[in-house]
Design a protein around this motif. Sequence first.
Motif, PDB file in Angstrom:
ATOM      1  N   UNK A  72      -5.971  -4.877  -8.152  1.00 33.56           N
ATOM      2  CA  UNK A  72      -5.635  -4.406  -6.730  1.00 33.56           C
ATOM      3  C   UNK A  72      -6.155  -2.402  -6.864  1.00 33.56           C
ATOM      4  N   UNK A  73      -7.775  -2.037  -5.952  1.00 30.15           N
ATOM      5  CA  UNK A  73      -7.826  -0.777  -6.444  1.00 30.15           C
ATOM      6  C   UNK A  73      -8.379  -0.593  -4.477  1.00 30.15           C
ATOM      7  N   UNK A  96       0.599  -1.169  -0.260  1.00 29.19           N
ATOM      8  CA  UNK A  96      -0.293   0.012   0.098  1.00 29.19           C
ATOM      9  C   UNK A  96       0.911   1.062  -0.413  1.00 29.19           C
ATOM     10  N   UNK A  97       1.012   2.347  -1.345  1.00 30.48           N
ATOM     11  CA  UNK A  97       1.586   2.748  -1.113  1.00 30.48           C
ATOM     12  C   UNK A  97       0.906   4.701  -1.477  1.00 30.48           C
ATOM     13  N   UNK A  98       0.419   4.881  -0.903  1.00 32.43           N
ATOM     14  CA  UNK A  98      -0.182   6.171  -0.819  1.00 32.43           C
ATOM     15  C   UNK A  98      -1.851   5.528  -0.689  1.00 32.43           C
ATOM     16  N   UNK A  99      -2.424   5.799  -1.967  1.00 32.49           N
ATOM     17  CA  UNK A  99      -4.162   5.403  -2.539  1.00 32.49           C
ATOM     18  C   UNK A  99      -3.870   4.165  -3.480  1.00 32.49           C
ATOM     19  N   UNK A 100      -2.645   4.083  -3.264  1.00 29.99           N
ATOM     20  CA  UNK A 100      -2.167   2.860  -4.062  1.00 29.99           C
ATOM     21  C   UNK A 100      -2.341   0.895  -3.586  1.00 29.99           C
ATOM     22  N   UNK A 101      -2.220   0.409  -4.483  1.00 25.21           N
ATOM     23  CA  UNK A 101      -2.729  -0.545  -4.130  1.00 25.21           C
ATOM     24  C   UNK A 101      -1.100  -2.118  -5.111  1.00 25.21           C
ATOM     25  N   UNK A 102      -0.828  -3.153  -4.390  1.00 25.56           N
ATOM     26  CA  UNK A 102      -0.210  -3.412  -5.493  1.00 25.56           C
ATOM     27  C   UNK A 102      -0.209  -4.718  -5.140  1.00 25.56           C
ATOM     28  N   UNK A 103      -0.715  -5.649  -6.163  1.00 24.65           N
ATOM     29  CA  UNK A 103      -0.312  -7.403  -5.533  1.00 24.65           C
ATOM     30  C   UNK A 103       1.097  -8.009  -5.533  1.00 24.65           C
ATOM     31  N   UNK A 104       1.645  -8.026  -4.084  1.00 23.74           N
ATOM     32  CA  UNK A 104       3.353  -8.533  -4.023  1.00 23.74           C
ATOM     33  C   UNK A 104       3.822  -9.789  -5.037  1.00 23.74           C
ATOM     34  N   UNK A 119     -12.089   3.780   6.560  1.00 23.33           N
ATOM     35  CA  UNK A 119     -10.829   3.863   5.650  1.00 23.33           C
ATOM     36  C   UNK A 119     -11.076   2.686   4.507  1.00 23.33           C
ATOM     37  N   UNK A 120      -9.763   2.090   3.892  1.00 19.15           N
ATOM     38  CA  UNK A 120      -9.938   1.485   3.066  1.00 19.15           C
ATOM     39  C   UNK A 120     -10.428  -0.011   3.239  1.00 19.15           C
ATOM     40  N   UNK A 121     -10.737  -0.254   2.229  1.00 15.97           N
ATOM     41  CA  UNK A 121     -10.468  -1.922   1.073  1.00 15.97           C
ATOM     42  C   UNK A 121     -10.724  -2.315   0.834  1.00 15.97           C
ATOM     43  N   UNK A 122     -10.508  -3.770   0.102  1.00 17.55           N
ATOM     44  CA  UNK A 122     -10.175  -3.850  -1.376  1.00 17.55           C
ATOM     45  C   UNK A 122     -11.166  -3.281  -2.420  1.00 17.55           C
ATOM     46  N   UNK A 123     -11.021  -3.299  -3.584  1.00 18.74           N
ATOM     47  CA  UNK A 123     -11.704  -3.188  -4.355  1.00 18.74           C
ATOM     48  C   UNK A 123     -10.507  -3.997  -6.102  1.00 18.74           C
ATOM     49  N   UNK A 124     -11.330  -4.200  -6.839  1.00 17.73           N
ATOM     50  CA  UNK A 124     -10.685  -4.379  -8.019  1.00 17.73           C
ATOM     51  C   UNK A 124     -11.113  -6.430  -8.373  1.00 17.73           C
ATOM     52  N   UNK A 125     -10.307  -6.374  -9.199  1.00 19.17           N
ATOM     53  CA  UNK A 125     -10.898  -7.708  -9.620  1.00 19.17           C
ATOM     54  C   UNK A 125     -10.297  -8.514  -8.336  1.00 19.17           C
ATOM     55  N   UNK A 126      -9.332  -8.285  -7.958  1.00 18.86           N
ATOM     56  CA  UNK A 126      -9.094  -9.500  -6.874  1.00 18.86           C
ATOM     57  C   UNK A 126     -10.348  -9.011  -5.544  1.00 18.86           C
ATOM     58  N   UNK A 127     -10.918  -7.637  -5.300  1.00 21.54           N
ATOM     59  CA  UNK A 127     -12.030  -8.126  -4.492  1.00 21.54           C
ATOM     60  C   UNK A 127     -11.941  -8.732  -4.790  1.00 21.54           C
ATOM     61  N   UNK A 128     -13.002  -8.901  -5.812  1.00 15.44           N
ATOM     62  CA  UNK A 128     -14.459  -9.468  -6.829  1.00 15.44           C
ATOM     63  C   UNK A 128     -14.365 -11.151  -6.070  1.00 15.44           C
ATOM     64  N   UNK A 129     -12.633 -11.636  -6.646  1.00 13.94           N
ATOM     65  CA  UNK A 129     -12.954 -12.931  -6.791  1.00 13.94           C
ATOM     66  C   UNK A 129     -12.764 -13.260  -5.017  1.00 13.94           C
ATOM     67  N   UNK A 130     -11.679 -12.829  -4.307  1.00 16.28           N
ATOM     68  CA  UNK A 130     -11.798 -12.924  -2.827  1.00 16.28           C
ATOM     69  C   UNK A 130     -13.589 -12.910  -2.200  1.00 16.28           C
ATOM     70  N   UNK A 131     -14.574 -12.337  -2.490  1.00 25.12           N
ATOM     71  CA  UNK A 131     -16.039 -12.336  -1.885  1.00 25.12           C
ATOM     72  C   UNK A 131     -16.686 -13.463  -3.117  1.00 25.12           C
TER      73      UNK A 131
END
Length: 228
Positions: free
Chosen positions: A170-171, A137-145, A180-192
């Motif tokens: 990841x968004x 998590x860097x600022x408002x950006x998210x990246x999968x490691x 606070x932030x939660x996880x969106x994007x295609x990864x957030x959808x896949x997890x739910x």
Amino acid sequence: MKEGPDIAQIGALIGDPARANMLTALMGGKALTATELAGAGGVTLQTASAHLAKLEAGQLLVQRKQGRHRYFALADESVGKLLESIMGFAAGRGHLRHRPGPKEPALRKARICYDHLAGDYGVRMLDSLVARGAIDAVGDGLALTPAGESQLQPMGIDVSDLRSSRRPLCRSCLDWSERRAHLAGSLGKALLSSFFEKGWAHRTAGSRSVVFSPEGERQFLALFPAVS
């Protein structure tokens, strides 16, 4: 003439109480009929049709036809993110439309935000993934490691398939109840989606709340421990 994006037009579309209620009803990610949205907006079907035409022209909604029926849905994830941000802004300044009721705790605990998990559990999931190095998590950006990709494989999440999508992996999405932030994007959808497929949780009819079974809750809390 002033230059730049016309936020007044978008504000006017969202600002009408009936339209705001219709858009909120679509935050659950399901496409709804004009009749269902008329009920959500508290207006007649004829009035709802006029509102829906304006929202569609403003590119906030899309219309889908299935046989003789017409369904409406949010145009894309960015509309859901915009609405969630406005809801957070309003809640943070005390602009609430009703007194907290029985549904309020359930919505704050876990709910659907367009197509991903929001609420306390959504924030907890992202915090846990960041804490264990799965997501940067860097600022408002998210990246999968790379470590995160390995951690997701046992959960049945095919990251390579998600990367092939044009949608961001990841968004960050600002949670209106947790601020606070939660996880969106295609990864957030896949997890739910995986939680639903595993039977850990289910949707509540007529609500955005997500209810975890006792075993599903145990599995979720163990998989995403709280960050101290």
